[in-house]
Design a protein around this motif. Sequence first.
Motif, PDB file in Angstrom:
ATOM      1  N   TYR A  83       0.827  -1.219   0.000  1.00  0.00           N
ATOM      2  CA  TYR A  83       0.000   0.000   0.000  1.00  0.00           C
ATOM      3  C   TYR A  83       0.857   1.264   0.000  1.00  0.00           C
ATOM      4  CZ  TYR A  83      -3.359   3.484   1.602  1.00  0.00           C
ATOM      5  OH  TYR A  83      -4.138   4.617   1.721  1.00  0.00           O
ATOM      6  N   HIS A  84       1.940   1.250   0.767  1.00  0.00           N
ATOM      7  CA  HIS A  84       2.798   2.437   0.887  1.00  0.00           C
ATOM      8  C   HIS A  84       3.886   2.496  -0.188  1.00  0.00           C
ATOM      9  CE1 HIS A  84       1.024   3.844   4.598  1.00  0.00           C
ATOM     10  NE2 HIS A  84       1.150   2.654   5.139  1.00  0.00           N
ATOM     11  N   CYS A  85       3.941   1.511  -1.066  1.00  0.00           N
ATOM     12  CA  CYS A  85       4.962   1.501  -2.122  1.00  0.00           C
ATOM     13  C   CYS A  85       4.578   2.500  -3.217  1.00  0.00           C
ATOM     14  CB  CYS A  85       5.110   0.091  -2.698  1.00  0.00           C
ATOM     15  SG  CYS A  85       6.391  -0.014  -3.972  1.00  0.00           S
ATOM     16  N   PRO A  86       5.463   3.436  -3.572  1.00  0.00           N
ATOM     17  CA  PRO A  86       5.131   4.426  -4.606  1.00  0.00           C
ATOM     18  C   PRO A  86       5.187   3.862  -6.019  1.00  0.00           C
ATOM     19  CG  PRO A  86       7.380   4.751  -3.834  1.00  0.00           C
ATOM     20  CD  PRO A  86       6.802   3.649  -2.979  1.00  0.00           C
ATOM     21  N   ILE A  87       5.703   2.635  -6.172  1.00  0.00           N
ATOM     22  CA  ILE A  87       5.833   2.024  -7.495  1.00  0.00           C
ATOM     23  C   ILE A  87       4.527   1.298  -7.834  1.00  0.00           C
ATOM     24  CG2 ILE A  87       7.229   0.477  -8.908  1.00  0.00           C
ATOM     25  CD1 ILE A  87       9.377   0.658  -6.641  1.00  0.00           C
ATOM     26  N   PRO A  88       3.969   1.475  -9.037  1.00  0.00           N
ATOM     27  CA  PRO A  88       2.803   0.683  -9.436  1.00  0.00           C
ATOM     28  C   PRO A  88       3.093  -0.806  -9.280  1.00  0.00           C
ATOM     29  CG  PRO A  88       3.204   2.436 -11.022  1.00  0.00           C
ATOM     30  CD  PRO A  88       4.378   2.438 -10.092  1.00  0.00           C
ATOM     31  N   THR A  89       2.215  -1.515  -8.575  1.00  0.00           N
ATOM     32  CA  THR A  89       2.495  -2.893  -8.170  1.00  0.00           C
ATOM     33  C   THR A  89       1.413  -3.839  -8.657  1.00  0.00           C
ATOM     34  OG1 THR A  89       3.603  -2.057  -6.184  1.00  0.00           O
ATOM     35  CG2 THR A  89       2.985  -4.384  -6.191  1.00  0.00           C
ATOM     36  N   ILE A  90       1.869  -4.994  -9.194  1.00  0.00           N
ATOM     37  CA  ILE A  90       0.971  -6.074  -9.590  1.00  0.00           C
ATOM     38  C   ILE A  90       1.150  -7.229  -8.613  1.00  0.00           C
ATOM     39  CG2 ILE A  90       0.378  -7.741 -11.384  1.00  0.00           C
ATOM     40  CD1 ILE A  90       1.415  -5.805 -13.451  1.00  0.00           C
ATOM     41  N   SER A  91       0.047  -7.725  -8.067  1.00  0.00           N
ATOM     42  CA  SER A  91       0.079  -8.903  -7.201  1.00  0.00           C
ATOM     43  C   SER A  91      -0.225 -10.130  -8.061  1.00  0.00           C
ATOM     44  CB  SER A  91      -0.948  -8.762  -6.079  1.00  0.00           C
ATOM     45  OG  SER A  91      -1.009  -9.953  -5.314  1.00  0.00           O
ATOM     46  N   ALA A  92       0.692 -11.114  -8.025  1.00  0.00           N
ATOM     47  CA  ALA A  92       0.529 -12.329  -8.836  1.00  0.00           C
ATOM     48  C   ALA A  92       0.806 -13.540  -7.948  1.00  0.00           C
ATOM     49  CB  ALA A  92       1.473 -12.297 -10.032  1.00  0.00           C
ATOM     50  N   VAL A  93      -0.221 -13.979  -7.231  1.00  0.00           N
ATOM     51  CA  VAL A  93      -0.043 -15.041  -6.232  1.00  0.00           C
ATOM     52  C   VAL A  93      -0.917 -16.237  -6.604  1.00  0.00           C
ATOM     53  CG1 VAL A  93      -0.161 -15.648  -3.796  1.00  0.00           C
ATOM     54  CG2 VAL A  93       0.403 -13.304  -4.466  1.00  0.00           C
ATOM     55  N   GLY A  94      -0.289 -17.391  -6.776  1.00  0.00           N
ATOM     56  CA  GLY A  94      -1.032 -18.631  -6.960  1.00  0.00           C
ATOM     57  C   GLY A  94      -1.667 -18.757  -8.322  1.00  0.00           C
ATOM     58  N   HIS A  95      -2.797 -19.475  -8.334  1.00  0.00           N
ATOM     59  CA  HIS A  95      -3.543 -19.705  -9.563  1.00  0.00           C
ATOM     60  C   HIS A  95      -4.713 -18.738  -9.646  1.00  0.00           C
ATOM     61  CE1 HIS A  95      -1.073 -23.178 -10.149  1.00  0.00           C
ATOM     62  NE2 HIS A  95      -1.492 -23.753  -9.031  1.00  0.00           N
ATOM     63  N   GLU A  96      -5.488 -18.866 -10.702  1.00  0.00           N
ATOM     64  CA  GLU A  96      -6.569 -17.915 -10.952  1.00  0.00           C
ATOM     65  C   GLU A  96      -7.624 -17.923  -9.852  1.00  0.00           C
ATOM     66  OE1 GLU A  96      -9.450 -16.587 -14.660  1.00  0.00           O
ATOM     67  OE2 GLU A  96      -8.032 -18.238 -14.869  1.00  0.00           O
ATOM     68  N   ILE A  97      -7.830 -19.090  -9.202  1.00  0.00           N
ATOM     69  CA  ILE A  97      -8.868 -19.175  -8.166  1.00  0.00           C
ATOM     70  C   ILE A  97      -8.375 -18.702  -6.808  1.00  0.00           C
ATOM     71  CG2 ILE A  97     -10.065 -21.075  -9.321  1.00  0.00           C
ATOM     72  CD1 ILE A  97      -8.693 -22.979  -7.351  1.00  0.00           C
ATOM     73  N   ASP A  98      -7.071 -18.486  -6.672  1.00  0.00           N
ATOM     74  CA  ASP A  98      -6.493 -18.073  -5.390  1.00  0.00           C
ATOM     75  C   ASP A  98      -6.591 -16.556  -5.232  1.00  0.00           C
ATOM     76  OD1 ASP A  98      -5.678 -20.697  -4.706  1.00  0.00           O
ATOM     77  OD2 ASP A  98      -3.910 -20.481  -5.991  1.00  0.00           O
ATOM     78  N   TYR A  99      -7.076 -16.144  -4.064  1.00  0.00           N
ATOM     79  CA  TYR A  99      -7.120 -14.713  -3.732  1.00  0.00           C
ATOM     80  C   TYR A  99      -6.404 -14.506  -2.402  1.00  0.00           C
ATOM     81  CZ  TYR A  99     -10.191 -12.955  -7.396  1.00  0.00           C
ATOM     82  OH  TYR A  99     -10.705 -12.554  -8.594  1.00  0.00           O
ATOM     83  N   THR A 100      -5.553 -13.472  -2.353  1.00  0.00           N
ATOM     84  CA  THR A 100      -4.852 -13.120  -1.120  1.00  0.00           C
ATOM     85  C   THR A 100      -5.096 -11.649  -0.808  1.00  0.00           C
ATOM     86  OG1 THR A 100      -2.813 -12.500  -2.279  1.00  0.00           O
ATOM     87  CG2 THR A 100      -3.031 -14.816  -1.606  1.00  0.00           C
ATOM     88  N   ILE A 101      -4.731 -11.250   0.406  1.00  0.00           N
ATOM     89  CA  ILE A 101      -4.865  -9.841   0.806  1.00  0.00           C
ATOM     90  C   ILE A 101      -4.044  -8.949  -0.125  1.00  0.00           C
ATOM     91  CG2 ILE A 101      -4.448  -8.194   2.667  1.00  0.00           C
ATOM     92  CD1 ILE A 101      -6.743 -10.051   3.262  1.00  0.00           C
ATOM     93  N   SER A 102      -2.891  -9.440  -0.566  1.00  0.00           N
ATOM     94  CA  SER A 102      -2.039  -8.655  -1.468  1.00  0.00           C
ATOM     95  C   SER A 102      -2.773  -8.287  -2.744  1.00  0.00           C
ATOM     96  CB  SER A 102      -0.772  -9.448  -1.810  1.00  0.00           C
ATOM     97  OG  SER A 102      -0.018  -9.722  -0.656  1.00  0.00           O
ATOM     98  N   ASP A 103      -3.653  -9.184  -3.223  1.00  0.00           N
ATOM     99  CA  ASP A 103      -4.405  -8.912  -4.447  1.00  0.00           C
ATOM    100  C   ASP A 103      -5.297  -7.692  -4.291  1.00  0.00           C
ATOM    101  OD1 ASP A 103      -3.282 -11.147  -5.638  1.00  0.00           O
ATOM    102  OD2 ASP A 103      -4.883 -12.468  -4.973  1.00  0.00           O
ATOM    103  N   PHE A 104      -5.895  -7.539  -3.110  1.00  0.00           N
ATOM    104  CA  PHE A 104      -6.825  -6.434  -2.878  1.00  0.00           C
ATOM    105  C   PHE A 104      -6.100  -5.101  -2.689  1.00  0.00           C
ATOM    106  CE2 PHE A 104      -9.059 -10.237  -1.274  1.00  0.00           C
ATOM    107  CZ  PHE A 104     -10.163 -10.214  -2.109  1.00  0.00           C
ATOM    108  N   VAL A 105      -4.879  -5.146  -2.139  1.00  0.00           N
ATOM    109  CA  VAL A 105      -4.137  -3.908  -1.857  1.00  0.00           C
ATOM    110  C   VAL A 105      -3.376  -3.418  -3.082  1.00  0.00           C
ATOM    111  CG1 VAL A 105      -2.416  -2.835  -0.359  1.00  0.00           C
ATOM    112  CG2 VAL A 105      -3.892  -4.622   0.543  1.00  0.00           C
ATOM    113  N   ALA A 106      -2.893  -4.352  -3.905  1.00  0.00           N
ATOM    114  CA  ALA A 106      -2.063  -3.984  -5.055  1.00  0.00           C
ATOM    115  C   ALA A 106      -2.842  -3.132  -6.052  1.00  0.00           C
ATOM    116  CB  ALA A 106      -1.534  -5.246  -5.729  1.00  0.00           C
ATOM    117  N   ASP A 107      -2.112  -2.452  -6.914  1.00  0.00           N
ATOM    118  CA  ASP A 107      -2.743  -1.625  -7.936  1.00  0.00           C
ATOM    119  C   ASP A 107      -3.453  -2.475  -8.987  1.00  0.00           C
ATOM    120  OD1 ASP A 107      -1.754   0.942  -6.935  1.00  0.00           O
ATOM    121  OD2 ASP A 107       0.210   0.162  -7.469  1.00  0.00           O
TER     122      ASP A 107
END
Length: 443
Positions: free
Chosen positions: A224-248
């Motif tokens: 959230y505090h990272c000034p760089i545009p960030t993509i969260s890429a965790v697991g497979h398509e059905i996997d959702y993590t907190i990082s997915d919701f916070v990332a750009d």
Amino acid sequence: MIEKNYIQVSALNNYIKLLIDDSSFLHKVYLKGEISNFKNHMSGHLYFTLKDEESKISAIMFRNKTIDLKFTPEDGKKVLVEGRVSCYPSQGTYQIYIDKMEEDGLGNLYVLFEELKNKLQKEGLFDTSHKKPLPKFPQKIGIITAPAGAAIKDILSTLKRRYPIAETILFPALVQGKSAAPDIAKQIENAKNYDLDLLIVGRGGGSIEDLWAFNEEIVARAIYHCPIPTISAVGHEIDYTISDFVADLRAPTPTGAAELATPTMEEVKKILRNFQNESYLHIKNKLNRLEHQLNQAKNSFTLKNPSMLYEGKIQKLDYLNEQLSQVLKHFLKQKQNKLDQLKSAYILKNPLLLYQNHQKNLNHLTNQLELCMKHILEQKEHTLALKLNTLKLLNPLNLLEKGYSLISKDDILIKSCKELSKNDKIKIQMKDGSILASVKEVI
């Protein structure tokens, strides 16, 4: 010498299966745990992992056994199962074949996931207003993942295929285990020092516990505090993590992240061709306009008759000269009139009058000064007379004129009999002289 009898792997696995199947204890076991890595196969069979805080076991429930299920199995659910344990020879793994399964509540990790998700959502970490747009043509891309995992290979191969002109920097991090979350957060902080255009954070697939580092609050806040545009890429398509919701931006897989992060070279070439065509048309139109203007200039009546360029200027110059002459004449006339007025002034014809006027003013001021001084002196004399009369009234010597006398001892004025004693020498001051006396008695 002992003869070595080598056997096939399948023979060993089949032997282990016989041993397990021969154990009456394993014919009927009752387990409780949490479902993870759940998969509902197209055949209708259910494949998943049953786990607790310290261990896990593979599980399978065949379609004919799922008829009596009273709930829908999914990751994070706690269950009570009944079944038998056996070996799957092809993989060399043991697993539980479930006959019955009932729900036992949500898993602890799923509860923690929902609690943290709700907390961060209320704080606004998921708001779209905080999402940064991704650069269309990133030149330097950072990747935070395990250095030897499948994710980095997929990302790099995809970037090389689609957009080989981008520079990539790997920030190796632990992506599983207790130390993973702090390590990922540390690498996100480190990435700020490399002037990156884009950052990819993620890993390959796994169970919910394998992906848990990306559900930690420390990682979520770091993204959230990272000034760089960030993509969260965790697991497979059905996997959702907190990082997915916070990332750009969330990518369904690491490969998908590389695809979302970059255009293909064909797209880049197409854009460059469009720019080239637009530039060509712009230059062509510009040249056509300039050529048209040049032809108009060549055919203009003015260029064919260049003397006309000066006719208007000459006429304007004459007009300005005439105006200037009139202004100068008017100015000189005003000055001449003023000079004539000065010459005909009465004071210049009678200069003695100026002196007489000043002398008259001086005499008047002198008279005024004398009157003022006389008035002031009279006031001062009157004030002095008043003060002299006051002093005369207050003078103690005037009392002597009325028959009073002053008695002193050692030049000190005596005011009371108590100040004198018998035989004291005293001085009596009277109007016309003084008397020296001795005190005979104080009454």
